[in-house]
Design a protein around this motif. Sequence first.
Motif: not given
Length: 135
Positions: A87-104
């Motif tokens: 979180a303190a290293e914003p320059s690090a790329a994301d290797l995966a997409v966050a797993d969140w799904e908007v809850f329904d």
Amino acid sequence: MQLLYVRYLAARPLDEIRCVAQARQRHRCGNPLLTPDTPTGTWVLVPATRTCGQLALPAEVMAVYDLSGLPYTEQFRWRSQRCPWHAAEPSAADLAVADWEVFDPLIHHEHIHSRLPSLIRRPRPTDTARKAGRP
Ligand SMILES: [Zn+2]
């Protein structure tokens, strides 16, 4: 899980949500988001409504892990699914997409639990032995 005014469904249990940032040698970091050093949310019972509100399931409550009392930076860290270090290293790329799904509540009805979890599992060094026995 509730954060940044939105309810999300996580793809896995709280203590198994892992950082998506890229670590060294192009490997995914994989550190847990829930650590003993960071502020925790609280389990609360809330009405099982859609966030936008027009379709309430009457008399139904659901357990939600509420992070909305945390500082914005912490909520944002969870939303971007990064461990405290990344979180303190914003320059690090994301290797995966966050797993969140908007809850329904209609689509994700099977994930509605009307009782609070009896205990919050937190990663501890002594957990390793117990985890080995889990399926
Ligand atoms: Zn990380």
